[in-house]
Design an enzyme around this catalytic site. Sequence first.
Site, short mmCIF file in Angstrom:
data_model
loop_
_atom_site.label_atom_id
_atom_site.label_comp_id
_atom_site.label_asym_id
_atom_site.label_seq_id
_atom_site.Cartn_x
_atom_site.Cartn_y
_atom_site.Cartn_z
N LYS A 1 0.60 -7.86 -2.23
CA LYS A 1 -1.50 -7.78 -3.38
C LYS A 1 -0.81 -5.97 -3.70
CE LYS A 1 -4.00 -6.25 -0.03
NZ LYS A 1 -4.55 -4.35 -0.49
N ARG B 1 0.74 -3.07 6.89
CA ARG B 1 1.53 -1.88 7.72
C ARG B 1 2.22 -2.20 9.20
NH1 ARG B 1 -3.99 1.92 8.67
NH2 ARG B 1 -4.85 -0.09 8.34
N THR C 1 -19.31 -5.98 -18.83
CA THR C 1 -18.08 -5.23 -18.16
C THR C 1 -16.89 -5.67 -17.42
OG1 THR C 1 -18.66 -3.00 -18.54
CG2 THR C 1 -16.78 -2.80 -17.33
N GLN D 1 -9.39 -1.16 10.89
CA GLN D 1 -9.33 -2.60 10.75
C GLN D 1 -10.42 -3.06 11.83
OE1 GLN D 1 -9.59 -4.44 8.23
NE2 GLN D 1 -7.77 -3.65 7.23
N ASP E 1 0.60 -1.24 0.26
CA ASP E 1 -0.46 -0.51 0.18
C ASP E 1 0.77 1.68 0.63
OD1 ASP E 1 -2.65 -1.70 -0.12
OD2 ASP E 1 -2.09 -1.56 2.32
N PRO F 1 -22.21 -7.45 -15.69
CA PRO F 1 -21.31 -8.80 -16.36
C PRO F 1 -20.70 -8.56 -17.54
CG PRO F 1 -23.71 -9.56 -16.06
CD PRO F 1 -23.26 -7.62 -15.90
N THR G 1 -13.47 -6.38 6.39
CA THR G 1 -12.76 -6.81 7.74
C THR G 1 -12.92 -5.10 8.35
OG1 THR G 1 -10.88 -6.13 6.61
CG2 THR G 1 -11.46 -8.29 7.25
N ASP H 1 -6.00 -6.85 -6.06
CA ASP H 1 -6.46 -6.23 -5.60
C ASP H 1 -7.56 -5.25 -5.75
OD1 ASP H 1 -8.82 -6.44 -2.97
OD2 ASP H 1 -7.19 -5.69 -1.76
N LEU H 2 -7.85 -5.75 -7.08
CA LEU H 2 -8.80 -4.43 -7.70
C LEU H 2 -10.36 -4.34 -7.48
CD1 LEU H 2 -7.64 -4.52 -10.63
CD2 LEU H 2 -6.83 -2.48 -9.44
N LYS H 3 -11.23 -5.72 -6.80
CA LYS H 3 -12.19 -5.93 -6.54
C LYS H 3 -13.36 -5.43 -7.20
CE LYS H 3 -10.89 -4.64 -1.11
NZ LYS H 3 -10.18 -4.82 -1.63
N LEU H 4 -13.00 -5.73 -8.33
CA LEU H 4 -14.65 -5.76 -9.36
C LEU H 4 -15.49 -5.61 -9.46
CD1 LEU H 4 -12.10 -6.36 -12.71
CD2 LEU H 4 -12.00 -4.39 -11.68
N HIS H 5 -16.39 -4.93 -10.01
CA HIS H 5 -17.83 -4.62 -9.44
C HIS H 5 -18.24 -3.70 -10.10
CE1 HIS H 5 -21.29 -4.14 -6.42
NE2 HIS H 5 -21.68 -4.78 -7.29
N ASP H 6 -19.10 -4.67 -10.99
CA ASP H 6 -19.88 -4.19 -12.71
C ASP H 6 -20.99 -4.57 -13.52
OD1 ASP H 6 -20.48 -1.91 -15.02
OD2 ASP H 6 -18.53 -0.35 -14.02
#
Length: 232
Positions: A36, A211, A72, A190, A13, A70, A119, A63-68
């Site tokens: 990551k 961290r 796309t 967290q 990060d 189907p 989390t 770790d891009l957590k795609l959500h769109d």
Amino acid sequence: MTNFETRPIIALDFPTFEAVKNFLAKFDPSEKLYVKIGMELFYAVGPEVVTYAKSLGHSVFLDLKLHDIPNTVKSAMKVLANLGVDMTNVHAAGGVEMMSAALEGLGGKTKLIAVTQLTSTSQEIMQNDQNIQTTLAESVVNYAKKTAESGLLGVVCSAQEVALIKSATTENFICLTPGIRPSGAAVGDQKRVMTPAQARAIGSDYIVVGRPITQAENPVQAYLEIKNDWNA
């Protein structure tokens, strides 16, 4: 555990490519890491950072957590498949059709998992902000079951939900757990955390640590201590 990964995944990060290079240079070249790469770094640097990490022999969880919609997500996964990442993810909230499309776009060479509840999400936040009026555990298990139904290999979840998820799916269903902190470390933002040894004992297959390693005075020593605790 068939899917057990002995290396803790280090969350890179960092805001710049130079910071990543400086961090990775601290490790002996023979130490092949699992890293990551999240949104901040990928959006700042682009695919080059993935190529760089792979060129050093490291494994990469993108770790891009795609959500769109189907189609796309499917098209985006075709692009990510060409980067040679070892694992990537989507949000389970996108639904079975979206997750199945993502898997099809990826083409089977990369592990695909899904995010259940972050989390940083408490039950109160989930109920008030998402209007999901079940318990947090019930929401997570439902998402895990839908993920398995879609053909994905596992989920990102809190270590506290691992036993429930494996009971609702299979023992080979991957549970990757962020929010891991060594004993005595600051919790930060967290809400649901666990030590490496606790995560291992409860059945986690992969852990992500950021961290406590990246901001440590001696990152290599911190990594090795966490790795030893995870494998104890």
